[in-house]
Design an enzyme around this catalytic site. Sequence first.
Site, mmCIF file in Angstrom:
data_model
loop_
_atom_site.group_PDB
_atom_site.id
_atom_site.type_symbol
_atom_site.label_atom_id
_atom_site.label_comp_id
_atom_site.label_asym_id
_atom_site.label_seq_id
_atom_site.Cartn_x
_atom_site.Cartn_y
_atom_site.Cartn_z
ATOM 1 N N GLY A 2 -25.465 7.896 56.277
ATOM 2 C CA GLY A 2 -24.949 8.913 57.364
ATOM 3 C C GLY A 2 -24.584 10.038 57.010
ATOM 4 C CD GLN B 222 -20.557 12.682 47.766
ATOM 5 O OE1 GLN B 222 -19.983 12.439 48.815
ATOM 6 N NE2 GLN B 222 -20.062 11.956 46.785
ATOM 7 C CG HIS C 78 -23.705 3.949 48.129
ATOM 8 N ND1 HIS C 78 -23.591 3.547 49.316
ATOM 9 C CD2 HIS C 78 -22.455 4.118 47.563
ATOM 10 C CE1 HIS C 78 -22.297 3.230 49.639
ATOM 11 N NE2 HIS C 78 -21.675 3.593 48.374
ATOM 12 N NE ARG D 120 -22.615 17.939 29.508
ATOM 13 C CZ ARG D 120 -23.299 18.877 30.581
ATOM 14 N NH1 ARG D 120 -24.071 18.209 31.527
ATOM 15 N NH2 ARG D 120 -22.694 20.060 30.758
ATOM 16 C CE LYS E 155 -20.456 0.370 48.803
ATOM 17 N NZ LYS E 155 -19.633 0.032 47.734
ATOM 18 C CG ASP F 231 -5.715 3.187 51.170
ATOM 19 O OD1 ASP F 231 -4.633 3.006 51.948
ATOM 20 O OD2 ASP F 231 -5.578 2.833 50.022
#
Length: 603
Positions: A291, A487, A350, A578, A258, A125
Amino acid sequence: MMARCSFDSWLSTILSPSSFECEQLSWKSMWPNRRNSVHLFHVSAKFYRRRKLFGKTTNGSSVMVLFKQDGLATNTPANGPLAGKSTIGELRPLSTSEENPEGVNFGKGVMESTISITVVGASGDLAKKKIFPALFALYYEGFLPKHFTVFGYARSKMTDEELRTMVSKTLTCRIDQRENCGDKMEQFLKRCFYHSGQYNSEENFAELDKKLREKEVGKVPNRLFYLSIPPNIFVDVVRCASYSASSSTGWTRVIVEKPFGRDSESSAELTRCLKLYLNEDQIFRIDHYLGKELVENLSVLRFSNLVFEPLWSRNYIRNVQFIFSEDFGTEGRGGYFDSYGIIRDIMQNHLLQILALFAMETPVSLDAEDIRNEKVKVLRSMRPLQLDDVITGQYKGHMKGGKAYPAYTDDPTVPNDSLTATFAAAALFIDNARWDGVPFLMKAGKALHKRGAEIRVQFRHVPGNLYKRTFGTDLDKATNELVIRVQPDETIYLKINNKIPGLGMRLDRSNLDLHYAARYPREIPDAYERLLLDAIEGERRLFIRSDELDAAWALFSPLLKELEEKKIAPELYPYGSRGPVGAHYLAAKYNVRWGDLSSDGQE
């Protein structure tokens, strides 16, 4: 035996003094399985950074000098007169028809280079959804070299045409340049080929090498391998590629996805095994979040704007938050995810990498090593994570709007008694002069109320604020906050206090914002495009060095071990909520409110 090797005046200008000593040894005599006989020599360290030099010998034959910096570690003998030497080069004759990748004209011709990009795990994928589309986008925008070939390699049986059909389904063109999209796709797909083979077969990789050489004939061959495969077969692939499919005269680089191990020990073992076949400079450990456009912009925002750099310290910043949320569960990845969990999957790589970029000191330059040196300093200055400063959670089934959402353990690939965290929040501290006492809060979770990734910088209260009566007792509402949304819908905005127009004195919180979609009409490149281009160009700034990896695991490994040994049960939270209540208590412990839970007009 030491021999004098004199080059013509051109090369003498590059390599002062006019001649240097070199030890000429036949490669075949030391590596009998190599196809071509070349000569090896040593040069002083001052010339080490020059990877390729061109000139003529005194008898007039053209030569190319290739330094070992980008060569495979296996090219260095374990014993003999070259044992342990770090500055080894190759001296190889050039035909007059060859061209030079460095653009140096030394007589009858120059040598061009070509790059062969092999996607290992091409039927998966990640390759289909990210890597092939990113390569096409680079080609479409004109960023790939003139001469390139893309090979897919996997165990699945497939023809070249079947690969092209599979890849074509995921390719798209830039929104603003569709007029020649079909032609570009066709041209790109013509350069895509496929080879089926086992991941641990040197013979299959030798067959791949033969196909690659057919495409590379007459040019300096550079090779990039992208390992889009599970980590348990990284070493097999690297071993086979090193022995059977590496470039004999150009560079060979390997991109590794990773996870880089599960803890300090497994990560160190993976690094040790990779370095049996590769140099550190050949290993490109990819973290695609580095990136992303706004992560790339982080250092620009800080170091090129005077308004921010003086404020970037404990004197003005009260806390920093790194927040990652997904509005969906594991959904098909439960088996993989259960062996790693949210801390290993998101926080240890990350979010920690973004934290290091955010908090580092000003580097000496923008060179990769200077930036990575500063990131390592941050990681090594961080306080070991304590269990009291971490909250874990796991989503449970929930009914919302008449729709039933499954629990994590409802996934058939997940054990019913799994204690794997799908949510985690942590408070980290950097024990250095700039950041002493400032809490860096991380939060990451699946099956939450929204999708997003952002950095929130909450500044300190204004001392002796003249307008505190207007704000009331909740001074947090008057706090300036810089938000960098990575994002989706990329945005940078700064919360300020402002007077509402009118005769009274009423204050309002407003946003000074840079909305990327409104300001920049061009589509933002995918993170994989940037990272693939950097790997092709040898730019390592956004890739993770082994000592960075060691420092990152040193922070999280003791915590992960303690969580697993004590079998600490995660707090349950409803799918689409949340997150667990414990995250709020953790923030309150350090007098912090999670910024993503407030209404700021940018939700």
